[in-house]
Design a protein around this motif. Structure first.
Motif, mmCIF file in Angstrom:
data_model
loop_
_atom_site.group_PDB
_atom_site.id
_atom_site.type_symbol
_atom_site.label_atom_id
_atom_site.label_comp_id
_atom_site.label_asym_id
_atom_site.label_seq_id
_atom_site.Cartn_x
_atom_site.Cartn_y
_atom_site.Cartn_z
ATOM 1 N N UNK A 103 0.830 -1.207 0.000
ATOM 2 C CA UNK A 103 0.000 0.000 0.000
ATOM 3 C C UNK A 103 0.866 1.260 0.000
ATOM 4 N N UNK A 104 1.933 1.244 0.787
ATOM 5 C CA UNK A 104 2.818 2.407 0.844
ATOM 6 C C UNK A 104 3.529 2.618 -0.493
ATOM 7 N N UNK A 105 3.885 1.522 -1.120
ATOM 8 C CA UNK A 105 4.544 1.619 -2.431
ATOM 9 C C UNK A 105 3.627 2.277 -3.453
ATOM 10 N N UNK A 106 2.332 1.940 -3.411
ATOM 11 C CA UNK A 106 1.383 2.576 -4.336
ATOM 12 C C UNK A 106 1.301 4.073 -4.066
ATOM 13 N N UNK A 107 1.200 4.460 -2.787
ATOM 14 C CA UNK A 107 1.107 5.881 -2.453
ATOM 15 C C UNK A 107 2.329 6.652 -2.956
ATOM 16 N N UNK A 108 3.511 6.056 -2.828
ATOM 17 C CA UNK A 108 4.730 6.714 -3.298
ATOM 18 C C UNK A 108 4.752 6.808 -4.816
ATOM 19 N N UNK A 109 4.308 5.751 -5.500
ATOM 20 C CA UNK A 109 4.279 5.781 -6.964
ATOM 21 C C UNK A 109 3.291 6.821 -7.473
ATOM 22 N N UNK A 110 2.247 7.093 -6.690
ATOM 23 C CA UNK A 110 1.280 8.121 -7.075
ATOM 24 C C UNK A 110 1.837 9.519 -6.880
ATOM 25 N N UNK A 111 2.977 9.645 -6.207
ATOM 26 C CA UNK A 111 3.590 10.946 -5.986
ATOM 27 C C UNK A 111 3.044 11.679 -4.785
ATOM 28 N N UNK A 112 2.388 10.974 -3.872
ATOM 29 C CA UNK A 112 1.844 11.624 -2.672
ATOM 30 C C UNK A 112 2.972 12.012 -1.727
ATOM 31 N N UNK A 113 2.705 13.019 -0.905
ATOM 32 C CA UNK A 113 3.733 13.512 0.013
ATOM 33 C C UNK A 113 3.151 13.730 1.408
ATOM 34 N N UNK A 114 4.040 13.803 2.385
ATOM 35 C CA UNK A 114 3.659 14.138 3.756
ATOM 36 C C UNK A 114 2.690 13.141 4.358
ATOM 37 N N UNK A 115 1.707 13.675 5.096
ATOM 38 C CA UNK A 115 0.752 12.839 5.816
ATOM 39 C C UNK A 115 -0.141 12.034 4.877
ATOM 40 N N UNK A 116 -0.301 12.507 3.637
ATOM 41 C CA UNK A 116 -1.157 11.786 2.696
ATOM 42 C C UNK A 116 -0.623 10.395 2.383
ATOM 43 N N UNK A 117 0.685 10.212 2.449
ATOM 44 C CA UNK A 117 1.257 8.889 2.171
ATOM 45 C C UNK A 117 0.687 7.858 3.138
ATOM 46 N N UNK A 118 0.735 8.181 4.433
ATOM 47 C CA UNK A 118 0.239 7.245 5.432
ATOM 48 C C UNK A 118 -1.282 7.120 5.390
#
Length: 412
Positions: free
Chosen positions: A144-159
């Motif tokens: 799940x975290x890998x997807x958030x990073x690939x989407x380019x999310x930053x800060x608290x949105x990643x978690x």
């Protein structure tokens, strides 16, 4: 089987996916006892897309406006479906909107996590914008975290987004689903996230393993869920058609063709029956079929249904094997009625088989490619054939509704 939005939101809430305060509305007067604050959003609960464009999603500010709006939405067909339930939901001001999904990839036989930082997706170019992560082994928060990073999310949105994807996956596994989708996931100015709309598709082979889902499936109206009757006729599935109980059956060369015709029949106060999309191969097919094969099989199956009084065919633009169409229609109209039978209870309680009358066949053929088809059918038509060929859909629907109210008396 696809759930309605209010059912999806109930499931989301149980696993901890953030959803807005909402209330199921079974009748406009339920709004007098509304437990959520205005302004609210009223949403038609139908298994059809583009509800907002069709007028099935409306923002209201007062109880009086809400009751009047609910009355309109309850009577508004969207792709041929009238809602039995509305969802009243708090209004939410989203500054950003994302797309998230967990889907079963049938080619890989593995779940795939999907994400996009745009909600209004042009599906023709979606592959260029989607980020995906294949769950290759036992699931862990890493995916799940890998997807958030690939989407380019930053800060608290990643978690935050990672947590939601984890819960979506949890639901996906627990309920034996084919798809869990949040479209969109709204983010407000304070960075809070909310599942504003969602979609859940249940694997139809798994329905009976979940009593809760089996009960929901039994209550669904209008869509096929793999019951014994539908398996026996081998005609419809959730991908290639809709099963209703009216007298006017519909055949089209694409989803838009079928659903537009269905809408028009409902608006003309007709009762739609089974609807078939010939663009898709039927789920029951074990070998590759052609468009002509599917047309022949559909006509045969529909005429064997005792409810069928009119078959309304809407072909728009172009179809494969168009030169075969006159011969297919001619052979159908000259079918041997003794070979087209339906089980009817005899007086002794046993089943006897009696020949059926052929229903009326209305062909709406729109486009220059069908010019020679119309000419050839006109040349072949005899006075005793139950055939009408037109170019205008309104005219075709009007005739279908009229004929469905008039018992067939012609014999051949």
């Amino acid at each position: 089987m696809d759930l309605l939005e209010y059912q999806v939101k109930e499931w989301f809430g149980k696993v901890g996916i953030p959803v807005l305060p909402s209330q199921r509305i079974d009748h406009p007067t339920d709004l007098k006892r509304l437990k959520i604050r205005y302004p609210i959003v009223l949403k038609s609960q139908v298994q059809a897309g583009e509800r907002e464009k069709a007028g099935g999603v409306r923002v209201v500010e007062t109880t009086i406006d809400a009751i009047a709006t609910a009355q309109n939405i309850f009577n508004l067909p969207i792709w041929g479906q009238l809602p039995e339930v509305l969802l009243a939901e708090s209004k939410y001001d989203a500054q950003k909107e994302f797309y998230l999904a967990v889907v079963l990839d049938t080619a890989l036989c593995r779940p795939v996590l999907l994400g996009c930082t745009e909600a209004n997706i042009e599906w023709e170019t979606a592959g260029e914008k989607f980020q995906h992560v294949v769950v290759e082994q036992e699931f862990s928060p890493f995916y799940a975290r890998r997807l958030a990073l690939k989407m380019g999310l930053q800060g608290a949105l990643i978690q935050t987004v990672s947590d939601i994807v984890e819960k979506m996956y949890q639901l996906f596994v627990q309920k034996d689903l084919d798809l869990v989708e949040i479209h969109p996931l709204g983010v407000n100015s304070a960075g809070q996230v909310m599942a504003l709309n969602g979609k859940v598709s249940v694997n139809k082979q798994a329905i009976n393993r979940h009593p809760e889902i089996a009960d929901m499936a039994a209550k669904m109206v209008g869509l096929l869920h793999g019951d014994k009757k539908s398996k026996s006729n081998g005609l419809l599935s959730r991908w290639d058609g809709i099963e209703m109980q009216g007298k006017i059956c519909i055949i089209g060369n694409g989803k838009g063709s079928v659903l537009t015709t269905l809408d028009e029949v409902v608006n003309a106060h007709g009762n739609p029956g089974k609807c078939v999309n010939l663009r898709h191969t039927f789920m029951s097919d074990t070998t590759q079929t052609t468009f002509s094969d599917r047309l022949i099989n559909s006509l045969t199956n529909l005429v064997n249904d005792q409810n069928t009084q009119v078959i309304l065919v809407n072909f728009l633009g172009t179809i494969p094997q168009v030169d075969q169409l006159p011969e297919i229609i001619t052979q159908f109209l000259h079918s041997d009625r003794s070979k087209i039978t339906s089980g009817v209870s005899a007086s002794n309680g046993n089943k006897s088989h009696q020949p059926l009358n052929l229903p009326w066949l209305i062909l709406r053929l729109a486009g220059s490619e069908f010019n020679h088809v119309r000419e050839e059918l006109a040349a072949r038509k005899t006075s005793d054939q139950l055939l009408i060929v037109v170019e205008n859909l309104d005219e075709a629907v009007k005739e279908a509704v009229r004929l469905a109210k008039t018992p067939v008396t012609k014999k051949r």
